[in-house]
Design a protein around this motif. Structure first.
Motif, PDB file in Angstrom:
ATOM      1  N   ALA A 150       4.646 -10.796   7.576  1.00 49.09           N
ATOM      2  CA  ALA A 150       3.215 -10.873   7.304  1.00 49.09           C
ATOM      3  C   ALA A 150       2.657  -9.479   7.062  1.00 49.09           C
ATOM      4  O   ALA A 150       2.762  -8.598   7.917  1.00 49.09           O
ATOM      5  N   MET A 151       2.072  -9.284   5.894  1.00 46.09           N
ATOM      6  CA  MET A 151       1.371  -8.050   5.569  1.00 46.09           C
ATOM      7  C   MET A 151      -0.100  -8.236   5.928  1.00 46.09           C
ATOM      8  O   MET A 151      -0.725  -9.229   5.522  1.00 46.09           O
ATOM      9  N   ILE A 152      -0.655  -7.290   6.667  1.00 45.82           N
ATOM     10  CA  ILE A 152      -2.035  -7.384   7.116  1.00 45.82           C
ATOM     11  C   ILE A 152      -2.825  -6.199   6.563  1.00 45.82           C
ATOM     12  O   ILE A 152      -2.523  -5.041   6.869  1.00 45.82           O
ATOM     13  N   GLY A 153      -3.808  -6.473   5.719  1.00 47.01           N
ATOM     14  CA  GLY A 153      -4.718  -5.439   5.243  1.00 47.01           C
ATOM     15  C   GLY A 153      -4.433  -4.855   3.882  1.00 47.01           C
ATOM     16  O   GLY A 153      -5.224  -4.051   3.373  1.00 47.01           O
ATOM     17  N   THR A 154      -3.325  -5.236   3.255  1.00 44.78           N
ATOM     18  CA  THR A 154      -2.993  -4.625   1.968  1.00 44.78           C
ATOM     19  C   THR A 154      -3.957  -5.029   0.852  1.00 44.78           C
ATOM     20  O   THR A 154      -4.116  -4.295  -0.128  1.00 44.78           O
ATOM     21  N   GLU A 155      -4.621  -6.171   1.000  1.00 37.57           N
ATOM     22  CA  GLU A 155      -5.573  -6.583  -0.031  1.00 37.57           C
ATOM     23  C   GLU A 155      -6.786  -5.652  -0.080  1.00 37.57           C
ATOM     24  O   GLU A 155      -7.497  -5.583  -1.088  1.00 37.57           O
ATOM     25  N   LYS A 156      -7.013  -4.902   1.018  1.00 41.46           N
ATOM     26  CA  LYS A 156      -8.112  -3.937   1.034  1.00 41.46           C
ATOM     27  C   LYS A 156      -7.668  -2.577   0.483  1.00 41.46           C
ATOM     28  O   LYS A 156      -8.503  -1.790   0.046  1.00 41.46           O
ATOM     29  N   VAL A 157      -6.370  -2.316   0.521  1.00 42.03           N
ATOM     30  CA  VAL A 157      -5.827  -1.090  -0.060  1.00 42.03           C
ATOM     31  C   VAL A 157      -5.831  -1.181  -1.577  1.00 42.03           C
ATOM     32  O   VAL A 157      -6.221  -0.240  -2.286  1.00 42.03           O
ATOM     33  N   ASN A 158      -5.394  -2.310  -2.081  1.00 44.77           N
ATOM     34  CA  ASN A 158      -5.166  -2.481  -3.515  1.00 44.77           C
ATOM     35  C   ASN A 158      -5.743  -3.828  -3.963  1.00 44.77           C
ATOM     36  O   ASN A 158      -5.008  -4.756  -4.259  1.00 44.77           O
ATOM     37  N   PRO A 159      -7.096  -3.951  -4.002  1.00 45.42           N
ATOM     38  CA  PRO A 159      -7.714  -5.230  -4.374  1.00 45.42           C
ATOM     39  C   PRO A 159      -7.297  -5.663  -5.776  1.00 45.42           C
ATOM     40  O   PRO A 159      -7.031  -4.824  -6.642  1.00 45.42           O
ATOM     41  N   ILE A 160      -7.223  -6.955  -5.987  1.00 47.46           N
ATOM     42  CA  ILE A 160      -6.894  -7.483  -7.308  1.00 47.46           C
ATOM     43  C   ILE A 160      -7.908  -6.974  -8.328  1.00 47.46           C
ATOM     44  O   ILE A 160      -9.121  -7.046  -8.110  1.00 47.46           O
ATOM     45  N   GLY A 161      -7.401  -6.435  -9.428  1.00 45.56           N
ATOM     46  CA  GLY A 161      -8.262  -5.912 -10.474  1.00 45.56           C
ATOM     47  C   GLY A 161      -8.579  -4.442 -10.342  1.00 45.56           C
ATOM     48  O   GLY A 161      -9.132  -3.831 -11.257  1.00 45.56           O
ATOM     49  N   SER A 162      -8.223  -3.850  -9.196  1.00 40.16           N
ATOM     50  CA  SER A 162      -8.496  -2.433  -8.976  1.00 40.16           C
ATOM     51  C   SER A 162      -7.250  -1.600  -9.229  1.00 40.16           C
ATOM     52  O   SER A 162      -6.144  -1.979  -8.841  1.00 40.16           O
ATOM     53  N   LYS A 163      -7.416  -0.466  -9.873  1.00 38.68           N
ATOM     54  CA  LYS A 163      -6.308   0.448 -10.107  1.00 38.68           C
ATOM     55  C   LYS A 163      -6.240   1.532  -9.030  1.00 38.68           C
ATOM     56  O   LYS A 163      -5.308   2.324  -9.000  1.00 38.68           O
ATOM     57  N   MET A 164      -7.231   1.554  -8.165  1.00 37.63           N
ATOM     58  CA  MET A 164      -7.286   2.543  -7.085  1.00 37.63           C
ATOM     59  C   MET A 164      -6.662   1.979  -5.810  1.00 37.63           C
ATOM     60  O   MET A 164      -6.703   0.784  -5.562  1.00 37.63           O
ATOM     61  N   TRP A 165      -6.084   2.865  -5.031  1.00 35.11           N
ATOM     62  CA  TRP A 165      -5.588   2.513  -3.704  1.00 35.11           C
ATOM     63  C   TRP A 165      -6.460   3.222  -2.681  1.00 35.11           C
ATOM     64  O   TRP A 165      -6.614   4.437  -2.731  1.00 35.11           O
ATOM     65  N   TRP A 166      -7.004   2.462  -1.721  1.00 35.17           N
ATOM     66  CA  TRP A 166      -7.940   3.003  -0.753  1.00 35.17           C
ATOM     67  C   TRP A 166      -7.264   3.128   0.616  1.00 35.17           C
ATOM     68  O   TRP A 166      -6.610   2.198   1.074  1.00 35.17           O
ATOM     69  N   PRO A 167      -7.436   4.266   1.289  1.00 36.23           N
ATOM     70  CA  PRO A 167      -6.834   4.448   2.624  1.00 36.23           C
ATOM     71  C   PRO A 167      -7.349   3.408   3.611  1.00 36.23           C
ATOM     72  O   PRO A 167      -8.547   3.191   3.720  1.00 36.23           O
ATOM     73  N   ARG A 168      -6.430   2.753   4.286  1.00 33.05           N
ATOM     74  CA  ARG A 168      -6.751   1.768   5.311  1.00 33.05           C
ATOM     75  C   ARG A 168      -5.623   1.752   6.338  1.00 33.05           C
ATOM     76  O   ARG A 168      -4.496   2.146   6.041  1.00 33.05           O
ATOM     77  N   ARG A 169      -5.911   1.290   7.514  1.00 37.89           N
ATOM     78  CA  ARG A 169      -4.855   1.061   8.499  1.00 37.89           C
ATOM     79  C   ARG A 169      -4.244  -0.303   8.240  1.00 37.89           C
ATOM     80  O   ARG A 169      -4.955  -1.285   8.031  1.00 37.89           O
ATOM     81  N   LEU A 170      -2.922  -0.367   8.261  1.00 35.15           N
ATOM     82  CA  LEU A 170      -2.208  -1.591   7.918  1.00 35.15           C
ATOM     83  C   LEU A 170      -1.353  -2.063   9.087  1.00 35.15           C
ATOM     84  O   LEU A 170      -1.135  -1.341  10.057  1.00 35.15           O
ATOM     85  N   GLU A 171      -0.860  -3.276   8.946  1.00 31.18           N
ATOM     86  CA  GLU A 171       0.091  -3.811   9.928  1.00 31.18           C
ATOM     87  C   GLU A 171       1.132  -4.653   9.199  1.00 31.18           C
ATOM     88  O   GLU A 171       0.806  -5.386   8.267  1.00 31.18           O
ATOM     89  N   VAL A 172       2.378  -4.508   9.626  1.00 26.66           N
ATOM     90  CA  VAL A 172       3.472  -5.328   9.106  1.00 26.66           C
ATOM     91  C   VAL A 172       4.098  -6.051  10.293  1.00 26.66           C
ATOM     92  O   VAL A 172       4.528  -5.419  11.254  1.00 26.66           O
ATOM     93  N   ARG A 173       4.149  -7.376  10.215  1.00 25.85           N
ATOM     94  CA  ARG A 173       4.702  -8.178  11.311  1.00 25.85           C
ATOM     95  C   ARG A 173       5.949  -8.917  10.829  1.00 25.85           C
ATOM     96  O   ARG A 173       5.896  -9.672   9.865  1.00 25.85           O
TER      97      ARG A 173
END
Length: 253
Positions: A150-173
């Motif tokens: 489970a990837m948690i938070g990646t949709e906020k790093v790289n939203p659909i339609g966006s070419k930018m990657w935004w710094p966020r804290r993530l979690e991988v389970r």
């Protein structure tokens, strides 16, 4: 060679610096031998952040468009995606799709870690969608365990339609390995393959906490496009992981 260079020198250190990631359950990944890492799919970034937190090399199927773009840019893309361990998959079906499936089975049989997204495409709205049965076929044909991821938070790093990657804290389970050896010899049975796939998706729902929708993500995208045109039918809400163990009020007492 390029895979390890990218992971530890070219890309990996920067990703770790800008996107600190909590990792849970890494011990559930087999230390050796073939296995399948089946993940939810929220963003393109998933294929970067998950392998970064796995000691072993992870090989992903990727849409064939990454390998067939013409011109110099296309050559660079093909070189990059091939170098980081991805192989093309034709999502249109038919013989090309079967060839990609056969490649995945061979890789797992040869002892590799295969990363795969059972939904087949990114979630259009953050919910978890019905899985395609290719993951079950690979598990049955290879005899490998399936580790839900489970990837948690990646949709906020790289939203659909966006070419930018935004710094966020993530979690991988990483969840407990799922063993389907009880179905040995039943590859090709569509009821068995659907049952296995649904079990994997249920594990992902519990692990991620996402709401589950019992339609394919590709269909959901079609419905969203129709909705934008003012003709989309309503899709009913589906249970979330927190609902899975909830007792209905009518049954209490």
């Amino acid at each position: 060679m390029l895979y390890w260079l990218a992971k530890y020198v070219l890309i990996g250190p920067l990703l770790k610096l800008l996107w600190p990631t909590k990792v849970v359950g890494a011990e559930n990944i087999p230390a050796s031998g073939g296995a399948i890492l089946a993940g939810n799919h929220l963003a393109v970034a998933d294929s970067f952040f998950m392998p970064l937190r796995v000691k072993r090399k992870v090989t992903f199927p990727a849409k064939s468009e990454y390998f067939t773009e013409p011109g110099f840019k296309g050559l660079l893309k093909k070189w990059f995606f091939t170098g980081v361990g991805q192989f093309p998959i034709d999502r249109s079906g038919g013989n090309a799709a079967q060839a990609a499936l056969d490649t995945a089975i061979r890789l797992v049989r040869d002892g590799h870690l295969l990363g795969i997204y059972p939904e087949g495409t990114r979630s259009p709205d953050g919910r978890l969608y019905k899985g395609k049965t290719g993951v079950a076929r690979i598990a049955l044909e290879s005899g490998a365990v399936v580790v839900p991821v489970a990837m948690i938070g990646t949709e906020k790093v790289n939203p659909i339609g966006s070419k930018m990657w935004w710094p966020r804290r993530l979690e991988v389970r990483f969840g407990k390995p799922l063993d389907f050896s009880r179905y040995e010899g039943l590859s090709g049975d569509r009821f068995v393959e659907r049952s296995i796939t649904d079990e994997i998706m249920y594990a992902l729902m519990e692990l991620s906490g996402q709401e589950y929708v019992d339609i394919y993500a590709a269909k959901a995208k079609e419905l969203l496009a129709a909705d934008a045109a003012g003709v989309r039918p309503q899709v009913p809400a589906q249970p979330s992981a927190s609902d899975a163990t909830r007792v209905p009020d009518s049954k209490v007492g």
